[in-house]
Enzyme design. Structure first.
Site, PDB file in Angstrom:
ATOM      1  CG  HIS A 102      91.507  51.585   5.935  1.00 27.42           C
ATOM      2  ND1 HIS A 102      92.499  50.696   5.622  1.00 27.42           N
ATOM      3  CD2 HIS A 102      91.101  51.319   6.889  1.00 27.42           C
ATOM      4  CE1 HIS A 102      92.669  49.952   6.345  1.00 27.42           C
ATOM      5  NE2 HIS A 102      91.927  50.056   7.490  1.00 27.42           N
TER       6      HIS A 102
ATOM      7  CE  LYS B 298      98.272  44.740  14.459  1.00 26.89           C
ATOM      8  NZ  LYS B 298      96.921  45.718  14.848  1.00 26.89           N
TER       9      LYS B 298
ATOM     10  NE  ARG C 147      86.138  46.004   9.092  1.00 25.61           N
ATOM     11  CZ  ARG C 147      87.355  45.620   9.206  1.00 25.61           C
ATOM     12  NH1 ARG C 147      88.112  45.177   8.247  1.00 25.61           N
ATOM     13  NH2 ARG C 147      87.915  45.615  10.402  1.00 25.61           N
TER      14      ARG C 147
ATOM     15  CB  SER D 167      94.543  45.482   6.007  1.00 23.70           C
ATOM     16  OG  SER D 167      94.243  46.905   6.035  1.00 23.70           O
TER      17      SER D 167
HETATM   18  P1  ADP Z   1      93.674  48.628  13.544  1.00 22.28           P
HETATM   19  O1  ADP Z   1      94.796  47.656  13.818  1.00 22.28           O
HETATM   20  O2  ADP Z   1      93.787  49.923  14.717  1.00 22.28           O
HETATM   21  O3  ADP Z   1      92.269  47.876  13.650  1.00 22.28           O
HETATM   22  P2  ADP Z   1      93.092  48.765  10.595  1.00 22.28           P
HETATM   23  O4  ADP Z   1      94.295  49.452   9.777  1.00 22.28           O
HETATM   24  O5  ADP Z   1      92.791  47.412  10.493  1.00 22.28           O
HETATM   25  O6  ADP Z   1      93.617  49.285  12.279  1.00 22.28           O
HETATM   26  O7  ADP Z   1      91.659  49.862  10.648  1.00 22.28           O
HETATM   27  C1  ADP Z   1      91.761  51.100  11.016  1.00 22.28           C
HETATM   28  C2  ADP Z   1      90.261  51.653  11.245  1.00 22.28           C
HETATM   29  O8  ADP Z   1      89.435  51.364   9.653  1.00 22.28           O
HETATM   30  C3  ADP Z   1      89.402  50.759  12.096  1.00 22.28           C
HETATM   31  O9  ADP Z   1      88.592  51.457  12.712  1.00 22.28           O
HETATM   32  C4  ADP Z   1      88.814  49.744  11.304  1.00 22.28           C
HETATM   33  O10 ADP Z   1      87.527  49.244  11.867  1.00 22.28           O
HETATM   34  C5  ADP Z   1      88.425  50.453   9.999  1.00 22.28           C
HETATM   35  N1  ADP Z   1      88.254  49.677   8.767  1.00 22.28           N
HETATM   36  C6  ADP Z   1      89.134  48.793   8.324  1.00 22.28           C
HETATM   37  N2  ADP Z   1      88.249  48.368   7.288  1.00 22.28           N
HETATM   38  C7  ADP Z   1      87.290  48.998   6.917  1.00 22.28           C
HETATM   39  C8  ADP Z   1      86.481  48.899   5.928  1.00 22.28           C
HETATM   40  N3  ADP Z   1      86.525  47.880   4.871  1.00 22.28           N
HETATM   41  N4  ADP Z   1      85.614  49.813   5.918  1.00 22.28           N
HETATM   42  C9  ADP Z   1      85.239  50.604   6.852  1.00 22.28           C
HETATM   43  N5  ADP Z   1      86.180  50.779   7.791  1.00 22.28           N
HETATM   44  C10 ADP Z   1      87.274  49.952   8.053  1.00 22.28           C
END
Ligand code: ADP
Length: 152
Positions: free
Chosen positions: A17, A41, A90, A127
């Protein structure tokens, strides 16, 4: 002024992120990291902890803000006068999901979604995996942005 929101659950906010936001700062004047408080959630990290991680990661970076929200993402974007939604991609799995939401959001409001591909070094970072490792007592420092102190 080009303002984007970077919405997500961020449970926790990872180095993946972090990389997306850092690169997004080359495109936008200001990025608001928007932490979703989706009641249905269940998260491992409280909203307060999730905010704290982002604040530690971007300490001293005035162009990055962090706000939690519990409304529809486009409603939140409009409430802070953001014209863009930043997201990271990703996998092909991410693609279908992002395309559907991105199209819907643009049709509803005209807000454009800007997607950055993940740096390959971080494509395995999620995450979910960080939470799994934590639940087995493993150190997740390497999954977190630089400068984030563990334990939180
Ligand atoms: P959500 O519940 O909305 O998917 P996340 O916290 O999982 O929220 O992710 C937020 C954003 O960050 C999403 O666009 C996700 O694809 C992106 N993201 C998560 N992990 C990575 C990573 N390792 N590299 C790039 N983008 C990521």
């Amino acid at each position: 002024m080009k303002r984007a929101i970077f919405p997500g659950t961020f449970d926790p906010f990872t180095i993946g992120h972090y990389s997306i936001v850092k690169r997004g700062l080359n495109l936008f004047d200001e990025i608001i990291i928007a932490i979703g408080k989706n009641q249905s959630k269940k998260t491992l990290f409280s909203v307060e902890k999730r905010i704290e991680i982002v604040e530690q990661a971007f300490a001293g970076e005035k162009r990055v803000k962090v706000i939690s929200y519990d409304s529809l993402t486009v409603d939140f974007a409009q409430s802070v006068d953001a014209g863009f939604i930043l997201r990271g991609l990703r996998t092909v799995g991410d693609f279908e999901y992002e395309r559907t939401i991105g199209d819907t959001n643009r049709i509803l409001t005209g807000i454009e979604t800007v997607i950055l591909f993940t740096e390959s070094a971080y494509s395995h970072i999620s995450s979910t995996v960080a939470r799994d490792l934590m639940s087995y007592g493993k150190d997740i420092t390497e999954f977190l942005p630089p400068g984030v102190k563990i334990p939180l």
